[in-house]
Motif scaffolding. Structure first.
Motif, PDB file in Angstrom:
ATOM      1  N   PRO A   1       0.805  -1.234   0.000  1.00 31.06           N
ATOM      2  CA  PRO A   1       0.000   0.000   0.000  1.00 31.06           C
ATOM      3  C   PRO A   1       0.833   1.277   0.000  1.00 31.06           C
ATOM      4  CG  PRO A   1      -0.905  -1.589   1.553  1.00 31.06           C
ATOM      5  CD  PRO A   1       0.398  -2.144   1.074  1.00 31.06           C
ATOM      6  N   LYS A   2       2.052   1.207   0.541  1.00 29.81           N
ATOM      7  CA  LYS A   2       2.896   2.399   0.552  1.00 29.81           C
ATOM      8  C   LYS A   2       3.304   2.823  -0.860  1.00 29.81           C
ATOM      9  CE  LYS A   2       4.793   1.521   5.147  1.00 29.81           C
ATOM     10  NZ  LYS A   2       6.023   1.278   5.949  1.00 29.81           N
ATOM     11  N   ASP A   3       3.395   1.834  -1.754  1.00 28.27           N
ATOM     12  CA  ASP A   3       3.734   2.176  -3.142  1.00 28.27           C
ATOM     13  C   ASP A   3       2.656   3.047  -3.771  1.00 28.27           C
ATOM     14  OD1 ASP A   3       5.971   0.649  -2.798  1.00 28.27           O
ATOM     15  OD2 ASP A   3       5.166  -1.126  -3.805  1.00 28.27           O
ATOM     16  N   TYR A   4       1.424   2.764  -3.453  1.00 27.93           N
ATOM     17  CA  TYR A   4       0.326   3.563  -4.004  1.00 27.93           C
ATOM     18  C   TYR A   4       0.305   4.968  -3.408  1.00 27.93           C
ATOM     19  CZ  TYR A   4      -1.543  -0.746  -6.006  1.00 27.93           C
ATOM     20  OH  TYR A   4      -1.714  -1.886  -6.730  1.00 27.93           O
ATOM     21  N   SER A   5       0.703   5.095  -2.158  1.00 26.45           N
ATOM     22  CA  SER A   5       0.738   6.424  -1.549  1.00 26.45           C
ATOM     23  C   SER A   5       1.834   7.281  -2.169  1.00 26.45           C
ATOM     24  CB  SER A   5       0.939   6.311  -0.033  1.00 26.45           C
ATOM     25  OG  SER A   5       2.187   5.695   0.251  1.00 26.45           O
ATOM     26  N   ARG A   6       2.905   6.630  -2.657  1.00 29.64           N
ATOM     27  CA  ARG A   6       3.983   7.389  -3.300  1.00 29.64           C
ATOM     28  C   ARG A   6       3.649   7.727  -4.748  1.00 29.64           C
ATOM     29  NH1 ARG A   6       7.296   3.851   0.003  1.00 29.64           N
ATOM     30  NH2 ARG A   6       7.209   2.269  -1.640  1.00 29.64           N
TER      31      ARG A   6
ATOM     32  N   ASP B   1      -4.420   6.255  -8.902  1.00 27.02           N
ATOM     33  CA  ASP B   1      -5.665   6.692  -9.526  1.00 27.02           C
ATOM     34  C   ASP B   1      -6.032   5.793 -10.706  1.00 27.02           C
ATOM     35  OD1 ASP B   1      -7.893   8.184 -10.076  1.00 27.02           O
ATOM     36  OD2 ASP B   1      -6.817   9.787 -11.104  1.00 27.02           O
ATOM     37  N   ASN B   2      -5.035   5.472 -11.543  1.00 31.41           N
ATOM     38  CA  ASN B   2      -5.313   4.621 -12.700  1.00 31.41           C
ATOM     39  C   ASN B   2      -5.684   3.196 -12.288  1.00 31.41           C
ATOM     40  OD1 ASN B   2      -4.639   6.829 -14.244  1.00 31.41           O
ATOM     41  ND2 ASN B   2      -2.580   6.131 -14.726  1.00 31.41           N
ATOM     42  N   ILE B   3      -4.981   2.671 -11.295  1.00 30.56           N
ATOM     43  CA  ILE B   3      -5.301   1.331 -10.799  1.00 30.56           C
ATOM     44  C   ILE B   3      -6.718   1.304 -10.232  1.00 30.56           C
ATOM     45  CG2 ILE B   3      -4.775  -0.312  -8.961  1.00 30.56           C
ATOM     46  CD1 ILE B   3      -2.923  -0.632 -11.272  1.00 30.56           C
ATOM     47  N   GLY B   4      -7.071   2.351  -9.515  1.00 30.99           N
ATOM     48  CA  GLY B   4      -8.423   2.411  -8.955  1.00 30.99           C
ATOM     49  C   GLY B   4      -9.489   2.438 -10.036  1.00 30.99           C
ATOM     50  N   ARG B   5      -9.278   3.231 -11.063  1.00 32.88           N
ATOM     51  CA  ARG B   5     -10.246   3.274 -12.161  1.00 32.88           C
ATOM     52  C   ARG B   5     -10.346   1.925 -12.859  1.00 32.88           C
ATOM     53  NH1 ARG B   5      -7.794   7.263 -15.824  1.00 32.88           N
ATOM     54  NH2 ARG B   5      -9.439   6.546 -17.231  1.00 32.88           N
ATOM     55  N   PHE B   6      -9.197   1.235 -12.997  1.00 29.14           N
ATOM     56  CA  PHE B   6      -9.204  -0.080 -13.632  1.00 29.14           C
ATOM     57  C   PHE B   6     -10.021  -1.078 -12.815  1.00 29.14           C
ATOM     58  CE2 PHE B   6      -7.250  -4.311 -13.935  1.00 29.14           C
ATOM     59  CZ  PHE B   6      -7.456  -4.577 -15.287  1.00 29.14           C
ATOM     60  N   LEU B   7      -9.863  -1.052 -11.506  1.00 36.60           N
ATOM     61  CA  LEU B   7     -10.627  -1.966 -10.659  1.00 36.60           C
ATOM     62  C   LEU B   7     -12.130  -1.708 -10.763  1.00 36.60           C
ATOM     63  CD1 LEU B   7      -8.392  -2.051  -7.449  1.00 36.60           C
ATOM     64  CD2 LEU B   7      -8.696  -3.872  -9.128  1.00 36.60           C
ATOM     65  N   VAL B   8     -12.506  -0.446 -10.783  1.00 35.74           N
ATOM     66  CA  VAL B   8     -13.934  -0.122 -10.895  1.00 35.74           C
ATOM     67  C   VAL B   8     -14.482  -0.574 -12.246  1.00 35.74           C
ATOM     68  CG1 VAL B   8     -15.603   1.762 -10.923  1.00 35.74           C
ATOM     69  CG2 VAL B   8     -13.733   1.807  -9.286  1.00 35.74           C
ATOM     70  N   GLU B   9     -13.724  -0.336 -13.313  1.00 35.64           N
ATOM     71  CA  GLU B   9     -14.163  -0.773 -14.640  1.00 35.64           C
ATOM     72  C   GLU B   9     -14.273  -2.297 -14.697  1.00 35.64           C
ATOM     73  OE1 GLU B   9     -14.997   0.841 -17.349  1.00 35.64           O
ATOM     74  OE2 GLU B   9     -14.544   2.915 -16.785  1.00 35.64           O
TER      75      GLU B   9
ATOM     76  N   ASP C   1      -2.526   4.107   3.024  1.00 32.25           N
ATOM     77  CA  ASP C   1      -2.520   5.569   3.111  1.00 32.25           C
ATOM     78  C   ASP C   1      -3.102   6.239   1.876  1.00 32.25           C
ATOM     79  OD1 ASP C   1      -1.313   5.387   5.572  1.00 32.25           O
ATOM     80  OD2 ASP C   1       0.722   5.514   4.772  1.00 32.25           O
ATOM     81  N   SER C   2      -3.206   5.533   0.768  1.00 33.39           N
ATOM     82  CA  SER C   2      -3.681   6.138  -0.476  1.00 33.39           C
ATOM     83  C   SER C   2      -5.208   6.214  -0.474  1.00 33.39           C
ATOM     84  CB  SER C   2      -3.193   5.331  -1.681  1.00 33.39           C
ATOM     85  OG  SER C   2      -3.744   5.841  -2.878  1.00 33.39           O
ATOM     86  N   TYR C   3      -5.722   7.430  -0.422  1.00 28.50           N
ATOM     87  CA  TYR C   3      -7.185   7.582  -0.435  1.00 28.50           C
ATOM     88  C   TYR C   3      -7.756   7.237  -1.805  1.00 28.50           C
ATOM     89  CZ  TYR C   3      -6.814  11.993  -3.016  1.00 28.50           C
ATOM     90  OH  TYR C   3      -6.580  12.945  -3.974  1.00 28.50           O
ATOM     91  N   LYS C   4      -6.927   7.335  -2.853  1.00 30.72           N
ATOM     92  CA  LYS C   4      -7.427   7.001  -4.187  1.00 30.72           C
ATOM     93  C   LYS C   4      -7.731   5.516  -4.311  1.00 30.72           C
ATOM     94  CE  LYS C   4      -5.262  10.877  -6.580  1.00 30.72           C
ATOM     95  NZ  LYS C   4      -4.378  11.313  -7.684  1.00 30.72           N
ATOM     96  N   ILE C   5      -6.909   4.691  -3.720  1.00 28.76           N
ATOM     97  CA  ILE C   5      -7.187   3.251  -3.725  1.00 28.76           C
ATOM     98  C   ILE C   5      -8.430   2.963  -2.889  1.00 28.76           C
ATOM     99  CG2 ILE C   5      -6.327   1.024  -2.945  1.00 28.76           C
ATOM    100  CD1 ILE C   5      -5.094   1.900  -5.534  1.00 28.76           C
ATOM    101  N   ARG C   6      -8.555   3.635  -1.760  1.00 32.48           N
ATOM    102  CA  ARG C   6      -9.755   3.418  -0.948  1.00 32.48           C
ATOM    103  C   ARG C   6     -11.001   3.880  -1.701  1.00 32.48           C
ATOM    104  NH1 ARG C   6      -6.540   5.846   3.072  1.00 32.48           N
ATOM    105  NH2 ARG C   6      -7.966   7.613   3.275  1.00 32.48           N
ATOM    106  N   ASN C   7     -10.894   4.996  -2.399  1.00 31.83           N
ATOM    107  CA  ASN C   7     -12.019   5.445  -3.228  1.00 31.83           C
ATOM    108  C   ASN C   7     -12.396   4.392  -4.255  1.00 31.83           C
ATOM    109  OD1 ASN C   7     -11.769   7.794  -1.812  1.00 31.83           O
ATOM    110  ND2 ASN C   7     -11.314   9.090  -3.546  1.00 31.83           N
ATOM    111  N   ALA C   8     -11.367   3.803  -4.887  1.00 35.75           N
ATOM    112  CA  ALA C   8     -11.638   2.787  -5.900  1.00 35.75           C
ATOM    113  C   ALA C   8     -12.293   1.556  -5.292  1.00 35.75           C
ATOM    114  CB  ALA C   8     -10.333   2.403  -6.598  1.00 35.75           C
TER     115      ALA C   8
END
Length: 1363
Positions: A333-338, A344-352, A375-382
């Motif tokens: 998860p730390k990689d996504y926070s960095r 953001d792109n990974i999150g959109r891919f999961l939703v699609e 820590d990445s809110y974008k992943i949590r959003n996804a």
């Protein structure tokens, strides 16, 4: 038998654009070169096209490589065309496997290598030839597999055929893909650079339809990969180099956004990705490449998700999807926070992916859930979006055994619980996204009734979120929930309660008398009942007789006990939902005043939806939006206007008129002003039609049955509002206004006359002229309204105000008519006595006279004369402006005439002479002089001026405070009249300022004090120099015990300061104290004042802050109050330079201050500053200034907060300095604490010593006075019996705490032998006393030596006698 394919031998042959992608009924097996005894070497894929020309280092096996390539770029145009057509002809005329021949291979390689240099026609020939050959080759691969199965005896020729087919497939695929990559690279370079056009010559790259060719090539490669290649590559699988090359080219093409825009090409690429990953089992490689593309290019997300989903649907294998999901889940998860973009792109891919493959995602969601803790809110959003998609789609179809529905229901419930939990996420973006997902689930009808109220409760709580985007999402969720609610079109709480009560009674009558009668009703059965009983639930919201009939019918129809229970449960849920929405009305009213435009807009939309569903309180809450029409935000104004049009004007004319007048009846003064702005604007935009205006006139003229006088007055009020933008509206019913407004209806509706006066003022200039010329009845009515006492006192003041304004607006000679009104009012009150008699009499006579006059009549008279005086002042100023305008107009017309008639030189000379003589200025001065004289005569008591004679009387009356305290209403009128006269004349104002401030401070009525405070603001505007010495007393009104007075004082001072009419002096701290006023309205106004003040210039608060701090420290405020005030003021300072300067100023205040409370306050202010690197260095440099204050723990705590704040932004090199400063602070703090403890111990010890000295002196005196004169031998009593006992009784606390060290002094007590014995004084005793001495007296251990004490004392007494 192998059949050769014949071709027409012609160099000008162009191959047809045909695709041989379908297997023919009689497949052809083409003879390879090996059939003629020629075995071509295998083709090995290079890393790039030009690598084929390099020698294969270290490769023992031979491979097919170009031996004699031709430099196509050096050929002339004719030779180039001949060469390319020859190569195309060879491919077309010979068999498919001629590509293995070295000469053909060299020619095709040469053409493909320099493909960009070819003309469009030649490009088309070579591409079409290669594509056609590959299209024909694919069906032969299937035929080859059948032949190999049917004739296993002929193994050697089949092996050669397989090798030739494999070689041809590789070569054709390689050359076609190389052409695609080359052409796309050239297209990208041409897109990036501008190519200059020469004449009519076009860019050759775009002269042929490359996109169509590209799509065909990609789909052909996809067909080849989807074919059965096991016969070519054997059971070990497809050649790795072949698949790697194809996948590499595929992902290179996916990096181009223009390529992915073409649907045919995009679909082909998706097929290639799916085939390589699924059919050819290269999942890990494809997964890595897909994730790389997703991280790097955001535009590939949707297309790659489509490719992954299509692979699962085409091949029935979700391995690629599962691999991608698990790979994403395994990522730290730390990689996504960095990497926020990648997250953001990974999150959109999961939703699609969840949207396209919900069931597959639902079975693998467990590997993604741990990322909720990242820590990445974008992943949590996804992940929130994924759960929403799964809840809506993954559990719809019923499959499997009987236990499957319950398992799916539990899985869905677990996901929904996670969504509810995420509503409290630490990130506002995630909280907002969760609410958006709930709104999507509402639209999909995926929320059960059992969960509906829990979601509504969560959304209601988020309305008070600190983030605007969360509040916006919560409002939109509530709007969606109302729109899609399952309880009916009306949500009145009363109706739900009545309906629920009826069904409960029926349920009680149907239930058997069993203790286990309650059964669980799950969501599914409840949903079935709701779906089957839509009419019954909707009928619960009907009205009147229909409601009763439908309810009765429903009760009769529903006889199933389970259905009744489910219906009762649904009604209970509906009632809770209705109460939840109803309880939001106070919160929504607060949101209407939010500083965020989105809050206001969405709140208005929600209130409109609540009104549609008849939620209690929504109508009243919607009226709170009316003042928002004055908002400077255009979007808020448009939202209010749109809501107003939707609610009130989009009806029939009669209904619109009725809704508008009903709205005007219940409006406050502020709402009426907002309503006037809206109505006048809508009249201009034709949103209020002429038919609506006619309906309003019908209401005003009582042409509609059942109209009440209050409705008539409200209708006239709306017409006055419309007349603001279209004055001709009132001219058509002028006589009706006079007859009804001042007739008998005015007695039944007191405000009707006031509204009629306002209507007369709004008349157009033409209608005003007609009214004055036609009749004087209106002026008689106005005079009667002013001088009569028919109206109630509270109504009369407003009506008289408008009547006097109307007279000065309409009458051609208002001063003469006003004189008659004043005379008539004077005679009606004082009778035969004149104003001189009242003014000149003594206080006793005046008191008796005033006592005989009714206070209400006297108050009305004072109002009339003061209001006439004020209107006369306005009338004079208006007349002066008209004269000046006319003069400017005449001067302009005169100069134009002179320019036409006279010579230009003479005209300019004449103008120059007039300018030198100052003729124009003389006229202006004369006009100003006359205006000043006219204004002065209003209040001047000389001559026959009626109002001038009232001035001294009014002044004396206001000074008679004892008399006015008996009549508070009279005092209010008298002070208001005095203030109006003071505004007119400066001398009268100066003479009465003291009494005005006295009354403003000491009047018992808060109304009087409020009026005086407001008047002080007006006087400060008109006579600023006169009021300047009284500034302190104006600020003193902020300390008034009445909240109303304080509020008016805040408004007045805010107006004066913000408009530069009063200087911000040293009393601004009084305004700062109001920030923490107990009245919330006053506190908000004070904060608004400082907020607006901070916008002026370079933020005056920065300069005022030290002075405010010093004054607040001396006001003995509560610590919390002080901290809140300073926190608010400091937060309004934004500039770093000002913050840095404040560090110096605050540190300097430590010097010379010994009050611990001030140390705490100053250090708190320092902790509220925003420190930059420079500011921190200044703090460190000023260490000596505050070093002495570090002994206090509270001061040290504030400095610790400064240190922690600085560490957050500090760079590594600065952190070292901060840590050193922190250690220095800690060290000094500990030293100061030790010094303080030592000092306290010394003071305590000194106090104990002093008390002990006093005790010993008293004891010695008592002993000396108590001894008998006959004791000649100087015997001393036993200390164990006397002094020690007495010591213990008198000071038990001291004896236990006094140290016994360093005891070297002897006792000081001596027992005299006779009356003349010497007695030591108190000073001697204090000097010789020590702790060890006292310890000897009080310590029981020393009592054993008591026998020797008399001997020593006797000897010492003998020595004294010898001396």
């Amino acid at each position: 038998m192998y059949v050769m394919r014949g071709r027409i031998r012609s160099r000008n042959f162009t191959p047809p654009a045909l695709d041989f992608e379908t297997t023919p009924t009689q497949p052809l097996l083409l003879s390879p070169a090996s059939a003629r005894g020629e075995m071509a070497p295998p083709f090995v894929f290079p890393s790039s096209l030009r690598d084929l020309e390099r020698d294969a280092d270290g490769d023992d096996e031979p491979s097919l490589r170009p031996q004699n390539p031709v430099a196509v770029t050096s050929l002339r145009a004719a030779d180039l065309e001949e060469f390319v057509k020859g190569a195309s002809f060879d491919l077309s005329d010979k068999e498919l496997f001629c590509i293995e021949e070295q000469e053909v291979f060299d020619g095709i390689y040469s053409v493909v290598r320099d493909f960009n240099c070819l003309p469009p026609g030649l490009k088309f020939n070579i591409v079409e030839t290669l594509r056609s050959n590959l299209s024909v080759l694919l069906p032969n691969i299937d035929s080859l597999s059948r032949v190999s199965l049917s004739s296993p005896s002929d193994a050697t020729p089949i092996t050669d055929h397989i090798a030739s087919h494999r070689n041809a497939l590789k070569i054709y695929s390689f050359f076609l893909l190389s052409i695609v990559i080359t052409e796309e690279s050239a297209a990208d370079s041409c897109t990036g650079a501008k190519v200059a056009a020469h004449g009519r010559k076009k860019n050759p790259v775009y002269a042929w339809n490359w996109e169509a060719q590209r799509g065909r090539i990609i789909n052909l490669i996809a067909n080849s990969l989807e074919a059965d290649l096991s016969v070519l590559f054997g059971p070990g699988g497809t050649d790795e180099q072949y698949l790697s090359f194809v996948s590499k080219c595929t992902f290179v093409l996916c990096e181009s956004q223009n390529v992915l825009k073409d649907e045919e090409t995009r679909n082909g690429l998706c097929r290639i990705i799916g085939a390589i990953a699924t059919k050819h089992q290269r999942i890990s490689q494809i997964s890595a490449s897909v994730l790389h593309l997703i991280h790097k290019f955001d535009f590939t997300v949707a297309h790659l998700s489509e490719a992954v989903a299509s692979a699962e649907k085409r091949f029935g294998d979700g391995s690629l999807s599962i691999s991608l999901i698990r790979e994403i889940g395994r990522t730290d998860p730390k990689d996504y926070s960095r990497d926020s973009v990648g997250a953001d792109n990974i999150g959109r891919f999961l939703v699609e992916l969840a949207d396209r493959l919900p069931k597959l995602m639902s079975t693998n969601i467990g590997v993604l859930v741990p990322h909720f803790g990242g820590d990445s809110y974008k992943i949590r959003n996804a992940l929130v979006g994924v759960l929403g998609k799964l809840s809506a789609k993954a559990f719809k179809d019923v499959e499997g055994d009987s236990s499957a529905p319950s398992i799916r229901l539990r899985s869905k419930q677990a996901m929904l619980e996670i969504l509810i939990e995420r509503c409290r996420d630490v990130s506002a973006y995630t909280r907002s996204r969760v609410l958006q997902v709930w709104a999507e689930l509402c639209e999909e009808n995926s929320i059960s009734i059992g969960l509906w109220n829990e979601v509504a409760s969560v959304a209601s709580g988020r309305l008070e979120d600190k983030s605007a985007i969360v509040r916006k999402s919560a409002l939109q969720l509530l709007i969606t929930m109302l729109q899609h609610n399952p309880f009916g079109p009306q949500l009145r709480t009363v109706t739900f309660e009545a309906t629920l009560e009826k069904y409960k009674e029926k349920l009680q009558g149907m239930e058997p008398p069993s203790p286990d009668k309650d059964e669980h009703v799950n969501d599914s059965s409840l949903g079935e009942v709701i779906v089957g009983q839509d009419e019954s639930v909707s009928d619960s919201c009907l009205t009147s007789s229909q409601e009763q009939k439908e309810h009765d019918a429903t009760i009769v129809d529903i006889t199933n006990l389970e259905q009744i229970r489910a219906l009762v449960a649904s009604l209970e849920a509906g009632l809770r939902f209705s109460k939840c929405i109803t309880s939001l009305m106070p919160t929504l009213v607060q949101l209407l005043a939010s500083s965020s435009a989105t809050d206001v807009e969405n709140t208005i939309l929600l209130l409109m939806r609540c009104r549609q569903f008849q939620i209690e309180g929504s109508e009243a809450a919607l009226r709170k939006m009316l003042p928002l029409v004055f908002s400077q935000d255009k979007s808020i104004y448009e939202a209010v206007e749109s809501a107003f049009i939707t609610i009130y004007t989009r009806r029939s004319p009669t209904e619109t008129a009725k809704s508008l007048l009903n709205l005007a009846i219940d409006c406050s003064i502020g709402d009426l002003a907002a309503l006037e702005s809206l109505v006048s604007s809508l009249v201009l935009k034709a949103e209020i039609s002429s038919s609506t205006i006619s309906a309003l006139w019908d209401y005003f003229c009582f042409n509609i049955n059942g109209v009440r006088p209050v409705q008539s007055r409200a209708a006239l009020s709306i017409l006055c509002m419309a007349a603001k933008s279209s004055p001709s509206i009132l001219g058509t019913h002028l006589q009706d206004i006079i007859d009804i407004g001042f007739g008998r209806w005015a007695k039944e509706e007191p405000l009707l006359a006031r509204t009629a006066c306002l209507a007369l003022q709004r008349l157009s200039e033409e209608d005003k002229g007609k009214l004055v010329n036609s009749t004087s009845r209106v002026f008689a009515a106005l005079q009667g309204l002013i001088t009569s006492f028919s109206l109630p006192e509270k109504i009369w003041y407003g009506a008289a105000d408008k009547a006097i304004n109307t007279i000065y607006t309409l009458h051609p000679a208002p001063e003469n008519f006003a004189t008659e009104i004043v005379k008539k009012s004077l005679n009606s009150i004082f009778g035969v006595l004149g104003m001189d008699d009242v003014s000149n009499g003594d206080e006793t006579q005046n008191g008796a006279l005033l006592s005989s006059v009714p206070a209400s009549k006297l108050g009305r008279f004072l109002f009339v004369i003061s209001h006439i005086a004020l209107n006369h002042l306005v009338y004079i100023e208006t007349s002066v402006r008209k004269i000046q305008k006319q003069k400017q107009k005449d001067d302009k017309s005169q100069s134009t005439t002179e320019d036409i008639q006279a010579d230009a030189s003479k005209s300019s000379e004449a103008q120059g002479i007039n300018a030198e003589l100052g003729l124009g200025a003389t006229i202006d001065i004369a006009i100003e002089f006359l205006a000043e004289k006219a204004e002065k005569e209003i209040v001047c008591s000389s001559g026959k001026n009626l109002i001038g004679h009232c001035g001294p009387f009014l002044s004396k009356l206001c000074r008679n405070l004892a008399f006015l305290q008996k009549y508070p209403a009279l005092q209010a009128s008298a002070m208001l009249a005095l203030c109006r006269l003071m505004i007119i004349d400066t001398e009268f104002c100066e003479a009465n300022l003291q009494i005005l401030f006295t009354v403003a401070e000491s009047a018992p009525s808060e109304v009087v004090r409020s009026n005086c405070t407001i008047a002080l603001g007006d006087l400060a505007v008109r006579f600023p120099n006169l009021l300047e010495p009284w500034t302190e007393y104006i600020y003193a009104r902020l300390r008034d015990p009445s909240a109303s007075v304080r509020k008016n004082a805040v408004l007045v001072i805010s107006h004066l300061v913000l408009n530069d009419m009063m200087k911000v002096k040293g009393f601004i701290n009084e305004m700062a104290v109001r920030i923490e006023d107990e009245d919330e309205r006053i506190s908000s106004l004070s904060k608004l004042f400082f907020h607006e003040l901070s916008k002026k210039g370079s933020n005056p608060i920065y300069n005022l802050l030290p002075d405010i701090l010093g004054r607040l420290c001396n006001q003995h405020l509560k610590e919390e109050t002080f901290c809140n005030i300073m926190h608010f003021l400091i937060s309004s300072i934004k500039k770093d330079k000002q913050m840095e300067a404040l560090v110096d100023k605050l540190c300097n205040r430590f010097a010379g201050v010994n009050d611990v409370r001030q140390w705490e306050y100053i250090s708190y202010c320092l902790s509220q500053l925003t420190f930059t690197e420079k500011g921190l260095k200044k703090l460190i440099d000023n260490f000596k200034m505050f070093e002495h204050a570090l002994s206090e723990d509270s001061v040290m705590n504030h400095f610790r907060s400064v240190i922690s704040k600085c560490k957050k932004f500090a760079k590594p090199e600065l952190k070292v300095c901060i840590e050193e400063f922190e250690d220095k602070l800690r060290k000094v703090h500990l030293e100061k604490k030790e010094q303080e403890v030592t000092t306290k111990n010394a003071e305590a010890h000194k106090q104990r010593i002093g008390s002990l000295d006093e005790f010993l002196v008293i004891k010695e005196v008592r002993q000396n006075s108590g001894n008998s004169a006959e004791e000649e031998t100087s015997e001393v009593a036993d200390p164990s019996e006397d002094s020690n006992t007495e010591d213990k009784e008198n000071m038990p606390e001291c004896s236990d705490n006094i140290c016994t060290d360093n005891c070297k002094t002897s006792t000081t007590f001596t027992e005299p032998e006779d009356d003349g014995a010497e007695v030591h004084s108190a000073q001697t005793v204090r000097k010789g006393l020590s702790r060890s001495r006292v310890k000897k007296i009080t310590d029981p251990v020393l009592e054993d030596s008591a026998d020797s004490a008399p001997v020593r004392r006797v000897a010492r007494s003998s020595r004294r006698q010898r001396r």
